[in-house]
Enzyme design. Structure first.
Site, mmCIF file in Angstrom:
data_model
loop_
_atom_site.group_PDB
_atom_site.id
_atom_site.type_symbol
_atom_site.label_atom_id
_atom_site.label_comp_id
_atom_site.label_asym_id
_atom_site.label_seq_id
_atom_site.Cartn_x
_atom_site.Cartn_y
_atom_site.Cartn_z
ATOM 1 N N VAL A 171 4.969 23.530 22.106
ATOM 2 C CA VAL A 171 6.419 23.279 22.473
ATOM 3 C C VAL A 171 7.366 24.409 21.562
ATOM 4 O O VAL A 171 7.201 24.237 20.493
ATOM 5 C CB VAL A 171 7.106 22.018 22.119
ATOM 6 C CG1 VAL A 171 8.530 21.956 22.554
ATOM 7 C CG2 VAL A 171 6.088 20.991 23.070
ATOM 8 N N HIS A 188 6.109 17.003 18.481
ATOM 9 C CA HIS A 188 5.268 15.798 18.542
ATOM 10 C C HIS A 188 5.945 14.832 19.595
ATOM 11 O O HIS A 188 4.963 13.889 20.052
ATOM 12 C CB HIS A 188 5.996 15.015 17.126
ATOM 13 C CG HIS A 188 5.643 15.814 15.820
ATOM 14 N ND1 HIS A 188 6.733 16.224 14.917
ATOM 15 C CD2 HIS A 188 4.522 16.067 15.104
ATOM 16 C CE1 HIS A 188 6.149 16.978 13.869
ATOM 17 N NE2 HIS A 188 4.661 16.823 13.892
ATOM 18 N N GLN A 230 -5.159 17.911 2.387
ATOM 19 C CA GLN A 230 -5.387 19.143 2.955
ATOM 20 C C GLN A 230 -4.493 20.172 2.568
ATOM 21 O O GLN A 230 -4.328 21.368 3.262
ATOM 22 C CB GLN A 230 -5.072 18.893 4.539
ATOM 23 C CG GLN A 230 -3.798 18.465 5.008
ATOM 24 C CD GLN A 230 -3.637 17.965 6.459
ATOM 25 O OE1 GLN A 230 -4.219 16.909 6.646
ATOM 26 N NE2 GLN A 230 -2.800 18.805 7.146
ATOM 27 N N GLY A 287 4.664 13.619 9.904
ATOM 28 C CA GLY A 287 6.236 13.237 9.783
ATOM 29 C C GLY A 287 7.145 14.332 10.047
ATOM 30 O O GLY A 287 6.584 15.490 10.637
ATOM 31 N N ALA A 288 8.370 14.321 9.690
ATOM 32 C CA ALA A 288 9.575 15.258 10.103
ATOM 33 C C ALA A 288 9.304 15.805 11.425
ATOM 34 O O ALA A 288 9.185 16.639 11.899
ATOM 35 C CB ALA A 288 9.424 16.663 9.046
ATOM 36 N N LEU A 289 9.456 14.476 12.218
ATOM 37 C CA LEU A 289 8.953 14.838 13.723
ATOM 38 C C LEU A 289 10.207 15.489 14.398
ATOM 39 O O LEU A 289 11.218 15.598 14.040
ATOM 40 C CB LEU A 289 9.103 13.445 14.352
ATOM 41 C CG LEU A 289 7.947 12.284 13.769
ATOM 42 C CD1 LEU A 289 7.961 11.071 14.637
ATOM 43 C CD2 LEU A 289 6.758 12.966 13.704
ATOM 44 N N LYS A 319 -0.457 24.092 19.106
ATOM 45 C CA LYS A 319 0.058 24.903 18.069
ATOM 46 C C LYS A 319 -0.827 25.346 16.750
ATOM 47 O O LYS A 319 -0.774 26.128 16.221
ATOM 48 C CB LYS A 319 1.386 23.931 17.556
ATOM 49 C CG LYS A 319 1.940 24.499 16.301
ATOM 50 C CD LYS A 319 2.596 25.629 16.439
ATOM 51 C CE LYS A 319 3.636 26.155 14.799
ATOM 52 N NZ LYS A 319 2.961 25.715 13.613
ATOM 53 N N LEU A 378 8.014 25.163 17.595
ATOM 54 C CA LEU A 378 8.396 23.955 16.666
ATOM 55 C C LEU A 378 7.466 23.653 15.639
ATOM 56 O O LEU A 378 6.273 23.805 15.810
ATOM 57 C CB LEU A 378 8.720 23.013 17.335
ATOM 58 C CG LEU A 378 9.894 23.176 18.493
ATOM 59 C CD1 LEU A 378 10.168 21.722 19.246
ATOM 60 C CD2 LEU A 378 11.052 23.662 18.192
HETATM 61 P P1 AMP Z 1 1.941 18.116 12.153
HETATM 62 O O1 AMP Z 1 3.133 16.836 11.900
HETATM 63 O O2 AMP Z 1 2.443 19.564 11.707
HETATM 64 O O3 AMP Z 1 0.738 17.956 11.200
HETATM 65 O O4 AMP Z 1 1.667 18.211 13.620
HETATM 66 C C1 AMP Z 1 1.011 16.888 14.040
HETATM 67 C C2 AMP Z 1 0.788 17.097 15.412
HETATM 68 O O5 AMP Z 1 1.670 17.851 16.125
HETATM 69 C C3 AMP Z 1 -0.545 18.245 15.529
HETATM 70 O O6 AMP Z 1 -1.427 17.743 16.774
HETATM 71 C C4 AMP Z 1 0.097 19.429 15.946
HETATM 72 O O7 AMP Z 1 -0.923 20.590 16.575
HETATM 73 C C5 AMP Z 1 1.274 18.905 16.861
HETATM 74 N N1 AMP Z 1 2.407 19.762 16.907
HETATM 75 C C6 AMP Z 1 2.871 20.327 15.839
HETATM 76 N N2 AMP Z 1 3.891 21.269 16.279
HETATM 77 C C7 AMP Z 1 3.873 21.445 17.679
HETATM 78 C C8 AMP Z 1 4.596 22.005 18.509
HETATM 79 N N3 AMP Z 1 5.407 22.914 18.530
HETATM 80 N N4 AMP Z 1 4.059 21.819 19.968
HETATM 81 C C9 AMP Z 1 3.141 21.040 20.381
HETATM 82 N N5 AMP Z 1 2.507 20.309 19.290
HETATM 83 C C10 AMP Z 1 2.623 20.487 17.941
#
Ligand code: AMP
Length: 277
Positions: free
Chosen positions: A175, A35, A59, A29-31, A148, A183
């Site tokens: 990204v 994302h 985790q 979340g906190a998209l 990332k 991000l």
């Molecule tokens: P998270 O919500 O941080 O657990 O991330 C969920 C998914 O989004 C994971 O596969 C991350 O690697 C991906 N993600 C997070 N930040 C980025 C970013 N800046 N660019 C690309 N993918 C991202």
């Protein structure tokens, strides 16, 4: 129309609508736009994209940010609708772990012991445990993960291979903001001053990756990080593209983790090493 499922039963009902391939994007979340890129990449190939939103307690280590991790469900649902997700699965803890804290969990193996695994004991076991569960619950045919979290992506690929999970894993490049900052949902913890300090991470990686000799890569990146007083370095490492040994030449990866104020940030870039002529 995006269907929202909070329980397993609601997810099963929503998955009945999938005519063909199910593509999955897992998030906490906190998209943000990172994302968004994952969802859009998935949508380009699959009409039926499931986005999961779950802050996985397993985790997070003691003293980490599980309690304060940003939870912005309404805004996240809006983003998923705008991106054309077919289903959002936003379960509660008991829907993911109906037996309570699981007594059988994933062992991430040697690849899980280095880098993030060394700094965050238990993190990858908890991550792989929930990813495996969510792949099954969503009946994923293909799942998209960001570079990332490069070690996470490598571990998920390895889990799928070793345990014959029969799911295609697709990696999506990181990204960044226009000034280079990768991000992250955790960026919203940063004060204005901390955000300036945090730029040293991406700058170090970018300038390090401008060199092709391993010693020069590490010296350049290390100097930039050392010169930024707001950054407390956890690790700066050059590895092979598969996170193994650094090759003499060819594709490699440069990875960094650091604390900026109370916030722990990670970033990485691809890099190509060349032997001196
Ligand atoms: P998270 O919500 O941080 O657990 O991330 C969920 C998914 O989004 C994971 O596969 C991350 O690697 C991906 N993600 C997070 N930040 C980025 C970013 N800046 N660019 C690309 N993918 C991202």
């Amino acid at each position: 129309m995006t269907q929202v499922a909070h329980t397993r039963d609601e997810l099963v009902a929503a998955l009945d609508g999938a005519g063909g391939e199910v593509a999955v994007v897992m998030t906490m979340g906190a998209l943000h736009e990172g994302h968004g890129r994952l969802i859009r990449t998935a949508r380009q190939r699959s009409p039926f994209v499931v986005v999961t939103i779950f802050v996985n307690p397993l985790q997070f280590g003691p003293g980490e940010d599980f309690e304060k991790y940003p939870r912005t469900l309404e805004a996240d649902l809006g983003a998923c609708r705008a991106e054309g997700a077919a289903v959002v699965f936003a379960p509660g803890r008991d829907d993911v772990y109906p037996g309570g804290a699981p007594s059988i969990t994933m062992n991430p193996g040697p690849l899980g012991a280095i880098l993030e695994g060394a700094s965050r004991p238990g993190h990858f076991s908890g991550m792989l445990t929930v990813v495996e569960k969510l792949l099954r619950l969503t009946r994923a045919d293909v799942a998209y993960f960001g570079e990332k979290d490069f070690q996470q992506l490598a571990l998920i690929r390895r889990m799928v291979l070793d345990l014959e999970l029969g799911v295609e894993i697709v990696g999506v490049p990181t990204v960044r903001e226009s000034d280079g900052l990768a991000l992250s949902s955790r960026n919203r913890y940063l004060s204005e001053q901390e955000r300036k300090s945090a730029l040293a991470l991406s700058r170090a990686l970018r300038e390090g990756a401008g060199h092709s000799d391993p010693a020069a890569v590490l010296a350049t990146a290390g100097k930039i990080l050392a010169e930024e007083p707001g950054v407390r370095l956890d690790y700066l490492e050059l590895t092979g593209a598969d996170l193994g040994d650094v090759p003499d030449e060819g594709p490699a990866r440069l990875l960094v983790a650091a604390r900026v104020g109370a916030t722990r940030l990670i970033d990485n870039v691809p890099i190509v090493l060349r032997k001196e002529a």
